[in-house]
Design an enzyme around this catalytic site. Structure first.
Site, PDB file in Angstrom:
ATOM      1  N   LYS A  53     -41.226 152.046 -56.765  1.00 34.09           N
ATOM      2  CA  LYS A  53     -41.575 151.674 -55.377  1.00 34.09           C
ATOM      3  C   LYS A  53     -41.793 150.182 -55.155  1.00 34.09           C
ATOM      4  CE  LYS A  53     -41.021 154.611 -53.393  1.00 34.09           C
ATOM      5  NZ  LYS A  53     -39.636 155.140 -53.249  1.00 34.09           N
ATOM      6  N   HIS A  70     -36.721 152.001 -64.641  1.00 34.09           N
ATOM      7  CA  HIS A  70     -38.157 151.772 -64.439  1.00 34.09           C
ATOM      8  C   HIS A  70     -38.876 151.687 -65.786  1.00 34.09           C
ATOM      9  CE1 HIS A  70     -37.878 152.437 -60.163  1.00 34.09           C
ATOM     10  NE2 HIS A  70     -37.584 153.709 -60.259  1.00 34.09           N
ATOM     11  N   SER A  74     -46.929 153.549 -51.452  1.00 31.75           N
ATOM     12  CA  SER A  74     -45.523 153.927 -51.371  1.00 31.75           C
ATOM     13  C   SER A  74     -45.203 155.077 -52.333  1.00 31.75           C
ATOM     14  CB  SER A  74     -44.654 152.700 -51.672  1.00 31.75           C
ATOM     15  OG  SER A  74     -43.307 152.991 -51.453  1.00 31.75           O
TER      16      SER A  74
HETATM   17  P1  A3P Z   1     -42.665 151.552 -48.400  1.00 29.54           P
HETATM   18  O1  A3P Z   1     -42.896 152.957 -48.861  1.00 29.54           O
HETATM   19  O2  A3P Z   1     -43.918 150.709 -48.531  1.00 29.54           O
HETATM   20  O3  A3P Z   1     -42.061 151.439 -47.049  1.00 29.54           O
HETATM   21  P2  A3P Z   1     -38.027 151.563 -54.346  1.00 29.54           P
HETATM   22  O4  A3P Z   1     -36.669 151.241 -53.850  1.00 29.54           O
HETATM   23  O5  A3P Z   1     -38.439 150.790 -55.549  1.00 29.54           O
HETATM   24  O6  A3P Z   1     -38.236 153.030 -54.477  1.00 29.54           O
HETATM   25  O7  A3P Z   1     -39.053 151.037 -53.233  1.00 29.54           O
HETATM   26  C1  A3P Z   1     -39.126 151.628 -51.969  1.00 29.54           C
HETATM   27  C2  A3P Z   1     -39.992 150.760 -51.102  1.00 29.54           C
HETATM   28  O8  A3P Z   1     -39.255 149.567 -50.760  1.00 29.54           O
HETATM   29  C3  A3P Z   1     -40.366 151.428 -49.795  1.00 29.54           C
HETATM   30  O9  A3P Z   1     -41.637 150.875 -49.438  1.00 29.54           O
HETATM   31  C4  A3P Z   1     -39.239 150.938 -48.896  1.00 29.54           C
HETATM   32  O10 A3P Z   1     -39.507 151.041 -47.516  1.00 29.54           O
HETATM   33  C5  A3P Z   1     -39.175 149.482 -49.342  1.00 29.54           C
HETATM   34  N1  A3P Z   1     -37.918 148.820 -48.948  1.00 29.54           N
HETATM   35  C6  A3P Z   1     -36.657 149.235 -49.172  1.00 29.54           C
HETATM   36  N2  A3P Z   1     -35.767 148.391 -48.597  1.00 29.54           N
HETATM   37  C7  A3P Z   1     -36.501 147.409 -48.015  1.00 29.54           C
HETATM   38  C8  A3P Z   1     -36.159 146.245 -47.247  1.00 29.54           C
HETATM   39  N3  A3P Z   1     -34.903 145.933 -46.971  1.00 29.54           N
HETATM   40  N4  A3P Z   1     -37.171 145.471 -46.790  1.00 29.54           N
HETATM   41  C9  A3P Z   1     -38.451 145.780 -47.051  1.00 29.54           C
HETATM   42  N5  A3P Z   1     -38.837 146.864 -47.758  1.00 29.54           N
HETATM   43  C10 A3P Z   1     -37.871 147.682 -48.239  1.00 29.54           C
END
Ligand code: A3P
Length: 296
Positions: A48, A110, A140
């Protein structure tokens, strides 16, 4: 399938001192024996922390111009395969990667640093590590557990936060993950250590830093296109990167592209949860020079 037939949520167990689950450890020997190629690029995060965001940035940097169809026809999780993925119903991460013919291979992981297959170090592959502040990762990860049936049931927020602070979530402790990768970075010039917060603050600057590290020089126009494509609102609408193609995720419970904000933890933590977290944070981070977010 009826509710009865759905596979149960996975359980977690201690694996060499780290909380793990079968979906991660089930292909372990092949992961450890994985043959990295010198031009592989490995993207590593604690879950996340912005894995998908940085994966998409790298995919556009390498393939955005040379293969535009790739962006509209292949979901991001297939463009950037997940190294340690061991689902029985799908090809494993290592099988998928061994069959990839495009170069360079962009690889998502990860894994805590001590579990990275040794060939990545032997081949001196470029590694991009993304950190995100501990509290936002917790929030998240909690919502991700609610919506994704291949995660353990997170339970209620308070008990989830307790488990998270104790490192009893998949991939273990946030603290161990970011600290051990930070320590490794101090002696390894092939690691680029970046943060979600820096990306949010200045995307252009961070893309430039990434390009300098990777030895890439996109044109001004390519960079502008990239910056537009990777904006949160655009990624949220883009079916090839918003995980709407993955059946285990119920995006009605919580969308994968949930909020995309820095410090959303303030909407979740109570005052006492925050005080307790700050205590744990201070203790765990006391010997670490890493500063991710001033708000902790
Ligand atoms: P949130 O749950 O806080 O919104 P991962 O890809 O490591 O699983 O992380 C997912 C998190 O990154 C989520 O956070 C998601 O919304 C956020 N995320 C993905 N793309 C993004 C972007 N372009 N800008 C900002 N946050 C982003």
């Amino acid at each position: 399938v009826s509710k009865m037939e759905q596979p149960p949520r996975p359980t977690t167990f201690d694996f060499h001192g780290v909380c793990m689950t079968e979906i991660v450890t089930g292909n372990w020997d092949n992961v450890q024996d994985f043959k990295a190629r010198p031009d592989d690029v490995l993207i590593v995060t604690y879950p996340k922390a912005g894995t998908t965001w940085v994966s998409y940035i790298l995919d556009l940097l390498y393939f955005g111009t040379v293969d535009p169809d790739r962006q509209t026809s292949i979901p991001i999780n297939k463009r950037v395969p997940f190294l340690e993925m061991a689902k029985r119903t799908l090809p494993t991460g290592t099988e998928t990667l061994n069959q990839l013919t495009t170069t360079p291979r962009l690889i998502k992981s990860h894994l805590p640093v001590q579990f990275v297959p040794k060939s990545f170090w032997e081949q001196r592959c470029k590694i991009v590590y993304v950190a995100r502040n501990a509290k936002d990762c917790a929030v998240s990860y909690f919502h991700f557990g609610r919506m994704n049936k291949s995660q353990p049931d997170p339970g209620d927020w308070n008990s989830y936060l307790e488990k998270y602070m104790e490192g009893q979530v998949i991939y273990g402790s946030w603290f161990d993950h970011v600290i051990n990768w930070w320590d490794k970075k101090q002696t390894c010039s092939n690691i680029h250590y970046m943060s979600y917060e820096d990306l949010s603050q200045d995307l252009g600057r961070e893309v430039d830093r990434l390009c300098a590290f990777l030895g890439l020089s996109p044109s001004a126009e390519e960079k502008e296109n990239l910056k537009a494509a990777v904006k949160f609102d655009n990624m949220k609408e883009n079916k090839m990167v918003n995980y709407s193609t993955v059946p285990s995720m119920d995006q009605k419970v919580s969308p994968f592209m949930r909020k995309g904000k820095v410090a959303d933890w303030k909407n979740h933590f109570t005052v006492s949860q925050n005080e307790k977290f700050d205590e744990v944070y201070k203790q765990k981070m006391k010997n670490c020079t890493l500063k991710i977010c001033s708000e902790i």
